[in-house]
Design a protein around this motif. Structure first.
Motif, PDB file in Angstrom:
ATOM      1  N   ASN A   3     -59.780 -26.823 -37.231  1.00  0.00           N
ATOM      2  CA  ASN A   3     -59.190 -27.880 -38.040  1.00  0.00           C
ATOM      3  C   ASN A   3     -59.886 -28.112 -39.376  1.00  0.00           C
ATOM      4  OD1 ASN A   3     -57.250 -28.371 -36.053  1.00  0.00           O
ATOM      5  ND2 ASN A   3     -58.596 -29.780 -34.996  1.00  0.00           N
ATOM      6  N   GLU A   4     -60.677 -27.152 -39.817  1.00  0.00           N
ATOM      7  CA  GLU A   4     -61.365 -27.292 -41.093  1.00  0.00           C
ATOM      8  C   GLU A   4     -60.530 -26.732 -42.251  1.00  0.00           C
ATOM      9  OE1 GLU A   4     -65.781 -26.354 -42.964  1.00  0.00           O
ATOM     10  OE2 GLU A   4     -65.285 -25.646 -40.972  1.00  0.00           O
ATOM     11  N   PHE A   5     -59.634 -25.783 -41.948  1.00  0.00           N
ATOM     12  CA  PHE A   5     -58.862 -25.091 -42.974  1.00  0.00           C
ATOM     13  C   PHE A   5     -57.368 -25.286 -42.730  1.00  0.00           C
ATOM     14  CE2 PHE A   5     -62.839 -22.873 -42.330  1.00  0.00           C
ATOM     15  CZ  PHE A   5     -63.341 -22.818 -43.621  1.00  0.00           C
ATOM     16  N   LEU A   6     -56.613 -25.318 -43.846  1.00  0.00           N
ATOM     17  CA  LEU A   6     -55.163 -25.451 -43.762  1.00  0.00           C
ATOM     18  C   LEU A   6     -54.485 -24.389 -44.614  1.00  0.00           C
ATOM     19  CD1 LEU A   6     -54.572 -29.291 -44.298  1.00  0.00           C
ATOM     20  CD2 LEU A   6     -54.442 -28.036 -42.134  1.00  0.00           C
ATOM     21  N   LEU A   7     -53.289 -24.024 -44.191  1.00  0.00           N
ATOM     22  CA  LEU A   7     -52.348 -23.294 -45.024  1.00  0.00           C
ATOM     23  C   LEU A   7     -51.221 -24.288 -45.285  1.00  0.00           C
ATOM     24  CD1 LEU A   7     -51.186 -20.789 -46.396  1.00  0.00           C
ATOM     25  CD2 LEU A   7     -50.188 -20.173 -44.186  1.00  0.00           C
ATOM     26  N   VAL A   8     -51.089 -24.718 -46.529  1.00  0.00           N
ATOM     27  CA  VAL A   8     -50.077 -25.701 -46.904  1.00  0.00           C
ATOM     28  C   VAL A   8     -48.939 -24.951 -47.587  1.00  0.00           C
ATOM     29  CG1 VAL A   8     -49.595 -27.781 -48.249  1.00  0.00           C
ATOM     30  CG2 VAL A   8     -51.832 -27.499 -47.142  1.00  0.00           C
ATOM     31  N   ILE A   9     -47.718 -25.257 -47.174  1.00  0.00           N
ATOM     32  CA  ILE A   9     -46.542 -24.567 -47.691  1.00  0.00           C
ATOM     33  C   ILE A   9     -45.638 -25.571 -48.397  1.00  0.00           C
ATOM     34  CG2 ILE A   9     -44.512 -23.202 -47.059  1.00  0.00           C
ATOM     35  CD1 ILE A   9     -46.118 -22.383 -44.513  1.00  0.00           C
ATOM     36  N   LYS A  61     -54.139 -22.318 -49.834  1.00  0.00           N
ATOM     37  CA  LYS A  61     -55.278 -22.190 -48.915  1.00  0.00           C
ATOM     38  C   LYS A  61     -56.305 -23.248 -49.300  1.00  0.00           C
ATOM     39  CE  LYS A  61     -53.238 -18.087 -48.836  1.00  0.00           C
ATOM     40  NZ  LYS A  61     -53.642 -16.957 -49.595  1.00  0.00           N
ATOM     41  N   CYS A  62     -56.625 -24.118 -48.333  1.00  0.00           N
ATOM     42  CA  CYS A  62     -57.484 -25.252 -48.667  1.00  0.00           C
ATOM     43  C   CYS A  62     -58.261 -25.750 -47.455  1.00  0.00           C
ATOM     44  CB  CYS A  62     -56.652 -26.380 -49.246  1.00  0.00           C
ATOM     45  SG  CYS A  62     -55.445 -27.059 -48.087  1.00  0.00           S
ATOM     46  N   LEU A  63     -59.113 -26.723 -47.719  1.00  0.00           N
ATOM     47  CA  LEU A  63     -59.828 -27.429 -46.665  1.00  0.00           C
ATOM     48  C   LEU A  63     -58.991 -28.613 -46.202  1.00  0.00           C
ATOM     49  CD1 LEU A  63     -63.382 -27.461 -48.282  1.00  0.00           C
ATOM     50  CD2 LEU A  63     -62.605 -26.022 -46.384  1.00  0.00           C
ATOM     51  N   THR A  64     -59.081 -28.915 -44.932  1.00  0.00           N
ATOM     52  CA  THR A  64     -58.297 -30.005 -44.348  1.00  0.00           C
ATOM     53  C   THR A  64     -58.542 -31.324 -45.077  1.00  0.00           C
ATOM     54  OG1 THR A  64     -58.308 -28.917 -42.203  1.00  0.00           O
ATOM     55  CG2 THR A  64     -57.874 -31.260 -42.201  1.00  0.00           C
ATOM     56  N   HIS A  65     -59.779 -31.587 -45.451  1.00  0.00           N
ATOM     57  CA  HIS A  65     -60.067 -32.892 -46.072  1.00  0.00           C
ATOM     58  C   HIS A  65     -59.482 -33.027 -47.479  1.00  0.00           C
ATOM     59  CE1 HIS A  65     -63.762 -30.769 -47.504  1.00  0.00           C
ATOM     60  NE2 HIS A  65     -63.570 -31.527 -48.548  1.00  0.00           N
ATOM     61  N   HIS A  66     -58.915 -31.944 -48.044  1.00  0.00           N
ATOM     62  CA  HIS A  66     -58.255 -32.037 -49.346  1.00  0.00           C
ATOM     63  C   HIS A  66     -56.753 -32.305 -49.233  1.00  0.00           C
ATOM     64  CE1 HIS A  66     -61.670 -29.561 -51.330  1.00  0.00           C
ATOM     65  NE2 HIS A  66     -61.878 -30.858 -51.464  1.00  0.00           N
ATOM     66  N   TYR A  67     -56.231 -32.349 -48.008  1.00  0.00           N
ATOM     67  CA  TYR A  67     -54.781 -32.468 -47.841  1.00  0.00           C
ATOM     68  C   TYR A  67     -54.213 -33.715 -48.529  1.00  0.00           C
ATOM     69  CZ  TYR A  67     -50.129 -33.137 -46.178  1.00  0.00           C
ATOM     70  OH  TYR A  67     -48.774 -33.350 -46.159  1.00  0.00           O
ATOM     71  N   ASN A  68     -54.807 -34.871 -48.338  1.00  0.00           N
ATOM     72  CA  ASN A  68     -54.261 -36.100 -48.919  1.00  0.00           C
ATOM     73  C   ASN A  68     -54.173 -36.023 -50.445  1.00  0.00           C
ATOM     74  OD1 ASN A  68     -53.821 -37.314 -46.450  1.00  0.00           O
ATOM     75  ND2 ASN A  68     -55.808 -38.333 -46.434  1.00  0.00           N
ATOM     76  N   ALA A  69     -55.181 -35.463 -51.076  1.00  0.00           N
ATOM     77  CA  ALA A  69     -55.163 -35.315 -52.537  1.00  0.00           C
ATOM     78  C   ALA A  69     -54.079 -34.315 -52.963  1.00  0.00           C
ATOM     79  CB  ALA A  69     -56.532 -34.878 -53.043  1.00  0.00           C
ATOM     80  N   ILE A  70     -53.894 -33.257 -52.173  1.00  0.00           N
ATOM     81  CA  ILE A  70     -52.833 -32.287 -52.470  1.00  0.00           C
ATOM     82  C   ILE A  70     -51.471 -32.959 -52.355  1.00  0.00           C
ATOM     83  CG2 ILE A  70     -51.693 -30.192 -51.607  1.00  0.00           C
ATOM     84  CD1 ILE A  70     -54.560 -29.182 -50.875  1.00  0.00           C
ATOM     85  N   GLU A  71     -51.292 -33.736 -51.302  1.00  0.00           N
ATOM     86  CA  GLU A  71     -50.018 -34.441 -51.113  1.00  0.00           C
ATOM     87  C   GLU A  71     -49.741 -35.389 -52.277  1.00  0.00           C
ATOM     88  OE1 GLU A  71     -48.451 -37.873 -48.194  1.00  0.00           O
ATOM     89  OE2 GLU A  71     -49.102 -36.049 -47.148  1.00  0.00           O
ATOM     90  N   VAL A  82     -37.376 -35.284 -51.941  1.00  0.00           N
ATOM     91  CA  VAL A  82     -38.096 -35.038 -50.685  1.00  0.00           C
ATOM     92  C   VAL A  82     -38.544 -33.576 -50.673  1.00  0.00           C
ATOM     93  CG1 VAL A  82     -37.979 -35.109 -48.164  1.00  0.00           C
ATOM     94  CG2 VAL A  82     -36.641 -36.746 -49.508  1.00  0.00           C
ATOM     95  N   PRO A  83     -39.709 -33.286 -51.262  1.00  0.00           N
ATOM     96  CA  PRO A  83     -40.165 -31.899 -51.294  1.00  0.00           C
ATOM     97  C   PRO A  83     -40.636 -31.420 -49.922  1.00  0.00           C
ATOM     98  CG  PRO A  83     -41.807 -33.336 -52.265  1.00  0.00           C
ATOM     99  CD  PRO A  83     -40.616 -34.192 -51.945  1.00  0.00           C
ATOM    100  N   GLU A  84     -40.481 -30.122 -49.698  1.00  0.00           N
ATOM    101  CA  GLU A  84     -41.068 -29.514 -48.496  1.00  0.00           C
ATOM    102  C   GLU A  84     -42.580 -29.575 -48.649  1.00  0.00           C
ATOM    103  OE1 GLU A  84     -41.449 -25.194 -46.247  1.00  0.00           O
ATOM    104  OE2 GLU A  84     -40.240 -25.348 -48.045  1.00  0.00           O
ATOM    105  N   LEU A  85     -43.248 -30.034 -47.607  1.00  0.00           N
ATOM    106  CA  LEU A  85     -44.706 -30.027 -47.581  1.00  0.00           C
ATOM    107  C   LEU A  85     -45.113 -29.930 -46.126  1.00  0.00           C
ATOM    108  CD1 LEU A  85     -47.313 -30.098 -49.181  1.00  0.00           C
ATOM    109  CD2 LEU A  85     -47.280 -32.586 -49.002  1.00  0.00           C
ATOM    110  N   ILE A  86     -45.577 -28.748 -45.741  1.00  0.00           N
ATOM    111  CA  ILE A  86     -45.949 -28.465 -44.357  1.00  0.00           C
ATOM    112  C   ILE A  86     -47.380 -27.939 -44.354  1.00  0.00           C
ATOM    113  CG2 ILE A  86     -45.467 -27.021 -42.347  1.00  0.00           C
ATOM    114  CD1 ILE A  86     -42.545 -26.850 -43.390  1.00  0.00           C
ATOM    115  N   ALA A  87     -48.211 -28.490 -43.490  1.00  0.00           N
ATOM    116  CA  ALA A  87     -49.597 -28.040 -43.379  1.00  0.00           C
ATOM    117  C   ALA A  87     -49.826 -27.463 -41.991  1.00  0.00           C
ATOM    118  CB  ALA A  87     -50.556 -29.194 -43.630  1.00  0.00           C
ATOM    119  N   LEU A  88     -50.315 -26.240 -41.972  1.00  0.00           N
ATOM    120  CA  LEU A  88     -50.599 -25.552 -40.719  1.00  0.00           C
ATOM    121  C   LEU A  88     -52.104 -25.353 -40.577  1.00  0.00           C
ATOM    122  CD1 LEU A  88     -47.900 -22.761 -41.132  1.00  0.00           C
ATOM    123  CD2 LEU A  88     -47.697 -24.855 -39.781  1.00  0.00           C
ATOM    124  N   PRO A  89     -52.677 -25.730 -39.439  1.00  0.00           N
ATOM    125  CA  PRO A  89     -54.112 -25.487 -39.242  1.00  0.00           C
ATOM    126  C   PRO A  89     -54.392 -23.998 -39.101  1.00  0.00           C
ATOM    127  CG  PRO A  89     -53.128 -26.383 -37.247  1.00  0.00           C
ATOM    128  CD  PRO A  89     -52.058 -26.388 -38.290  1.00  0.00           C
TER     129      PRO A  89
END
Length: 107
Positions: A3-9, A61-71, A82-89
């Motif tokens: 759960n440290e890394f995400l692939l955000v699409i 490709k990012c760290l999980t703790h950056h997800y909120n800032a990316i969103e 309503v943009p597509e925004l999906i995060a996969l661990p």
């Protein structure tokens, strides 16, 4: 590492807009890498109508703790209501690649 890394699409309607977001994310050190696909065709329902549009997919490709800032950044820059925004661990991968993600996303 779990759960440290995400692939955000996400997707964007133009390559230019996709590149703008990609540069913003990498320059802000929120993503180590953003891959932008060639145009893909998306078929979806929106407001009761079947739509077919060309879009560009982004793999972030990012760290999980950056997800909120990316969103937040994506919500600010994205032209869709309503943009597509999906995060996969990401739980498996080359350790050296994970190290690179950590190094390149440090302030």
């Amino acid at each position: 590492m779990q759960n440290e890394f995400l692939l955000v699409i996400t997707t964007y309607p133009s390559q230019e807009q996709a590149k703008t977001l990609a540069h913003e994310l990498v320059e802000a050190k929120l993503a180590a890498c953003v891959q932008i696909s060639q145009a893909v065709t998306s078929v979806y329902e929106w407001q009761g109508q079947i739509c077919e549009e060309q879009e560009f997919a982004l793999h972030i490709k990012c760290l999980t703790h950056h997800y909120n800032a990316i969103e937040q950044l994506l919500s600010k820059l994205h032209p869709y209501d309503v943009p597509e925004l999906i995060a996969l661990p990401v739980t498996q991968g080359l350790p050296a690649y994970f190290d690179w993600i950590k190094e390149t996303t440090q302030p």
